[in-house]
Design an enzyme around this catalytic site. Structure first.
Site, PDB file in Angstrom:
ATOM      1  NE  ARG A  95      12.482  28.360  37.479  1.00 61.97           N
ATOM      2  CZ  ARG A  95      12.304  29.182  38.214  1.00 61.97           C
ATOM      3  NH1 ARG A  95      12.175  28.533  39.445  1.00 61.97           N
ATOM      4  NH2 ARG A  95      12.471  30.590  38.228  1.00 61.97           N
ATOM      5  CD  GLU A 137      47.865  24.959  22.730  1.00 56.13           C
ATOM      6  OE1 GLU A 137      48.625  24.846  23.852  1.00 56.13           O
ATOM      7  OE2 GLU A 137      48.288  26.102  21.960  1.00 56.13           O
ATOM      8  CD  GLN A 180       7.781  26.243  18.786  1.00 59.89           C
ATOM      9  OE1 GLN A 180       8.064  27.744  18.526  1.00 59.89           O
ATOM     10  NE2 GLN A 180       7.403  25.331  18.101  1.00 59.89           N
TER      11      GLN A 180
END
Length: 381
Positions: A270, A244, A281
């Site tokens: 955007r 798992e 940055q």
């Protein structure tokens, strides 16, 4: 060590992405809000072959290698918005199907594996208890042998799939004085007298994956349903945890890849202060860190496949993969929300849900600190 996907593995992953996009992501906002498990999605995954991937062909499975399974899970995570459904399938595979495959006797494998593979049976795992979470070997659930039967008494917590499970792999001690050597694994079928599914548990994330308490109240099961030898439950549990921890976060890699692509698109489109925000940055570096985490996480998870296919132990490597990817996944989700600003906090954008889901990854299958303990022990400290 060559971790590049083969042509066949790439085809499996591409098919998983197409399947997940077409079948598994509808109505996610409403289903998350209503904590609704998708039984239809479960059945469709079974038709695609997800639940039967690691099952041998003699039991009706696809007998895929572990790297193919990881590749498919990554593809499902990329294409599917329902991380709760994928979490339920992972719990079913690694803590129910795999223990029965590797530790069950011939009759148990023949009886249960076909149904677990074709989706007609849903598996669950009952190990944690109210007073035994990370310290799972301190469990108090008792199993008393009475002739050809065992009688179980106790309570389990955080049982994924409990409300819908047909089959539970549970752990109990035959004698607390024996410590870990007393712990024994059992297969318990739905409808067994004395098996009580308790209060549903409401969660912060993975809300489409059902979870509840499970109570054993003089729960009688045939001795034939003991999984492995008496007192060998720790071996069964640790085997399932190794699988798992190594594989359950493969679907998270797919989410991280989808997030990275979404953030790149947003950073290019955007505009603020007269320029795309990616030119700043502070934004660019955040995306770079997301990219580095994804590539590092992919190496750690696919290394599990490489080791397992060569029958090599992967205890330390599985713990490393679980620790790193869960923490990286959570941090990248935080970065994705911040990068999208106020929009990232809105439910409609379906970014905040990834963050809620990701928080669980640092807790299930052993917390991050438990993984550090395992790694430290492997390092001899």
């Amino acid at each position: 060590m060559n971790l590049d996907l083969t042509e066949s593995q790439q085809q499996w992953q591409a098919a998983a992405i197409a399947f997940a996009r077409a079948k598994l992501s509808a109505d996610m906002i409403a289903r998350d809000r209503d904590e609704q498990f998708s039984l239809e999605g479960w059945r469709q995954c079974a038709e695609f072959g997800v639940q039967s991937m690691p099952i041998p062909k003699e039991y009706g499975g696809l007998a895929l290698g572990i790297t193919e399974v990881i590749a498919v899970m990554e593809g499902l995570g990329y294409g599917c918005r329902d991380q709760g459904l994928l979490f339920s399938i992972n719990a079913h595979l690694w803590t129910n199907s795999i223990p029965i495959l590797l530790h069950g006797d011939a009759a148990q494998r023949q009886r249960y594996l076909p149904g677990l593979g074709n989706g007609t049976l849903i598996g669950a795992n009952a190990a944690s208890e109210p007073e035994a979470g990370s310290d799972v070997f301190a469990l108090r659930t008792r199993a008393e042998r009475r002739g050809d039967r065992y009688v179980l008494n106790g309570a389990k917590m955080f049982v994924t799939n409990a409300q819908v499970a047909d089959l539970i792999v549970a752990y109990a001690t035959i004698d607390p004085a024996l410590g870990p050597m007393g712990i024994t694994a059992f297969i318990i079928e739905r409808g067994t007298p004395g098996l009580v599914i308790g209060k549903p548990l409401e969660k912060m994330g993975l809300r489409t994956s059902p979870m509840a308490e499970v109570i054993f109240d003089d729960c009688e099961i045939p001795a034939a349903n003991r999984l492995g030898r008496e007192g060998r439950g720790v071996a069964v549990f640790e085997c399932s945890m190794e699988w798992e921890r190594g594989c359950i976060l493969a679907s998270c890699l797919g989410v991280m890849r989808r997030q990275l692509e979404s953030c790149l698109d947003h950073a290019r489109q955007r505009r603020q202060f007269g320029a795309p925000i990616g030119k700043f940055q502070a934004v660019a570096h955040r995306i770079v860190d997301m990219s580095v985490r994804l590539d590092t996480g992919r190496f750690l998870v696919y290394r599990i496949g490489w080791l397992k296919e060569r029958n090599q132990p992967a205890l330390r490597e599985s713990a490393m993969a679980k620790l790193y990817v869960s923490e990286a996944f959570t941090q990248s989700c935080i970065d994705a929300v911040r990068l999208h600003g106020g929009y990232g906090y809105m439910t409609e954008m379906q970014i905040e849900r990834d963050l809620r889901d990701a928080m669980a990854s640092t807790l299930y299958s052993g917390t991050s600190d438990i993984q550090r303990n395992i790694i430290a022990k492997c390092l001899g400290i």
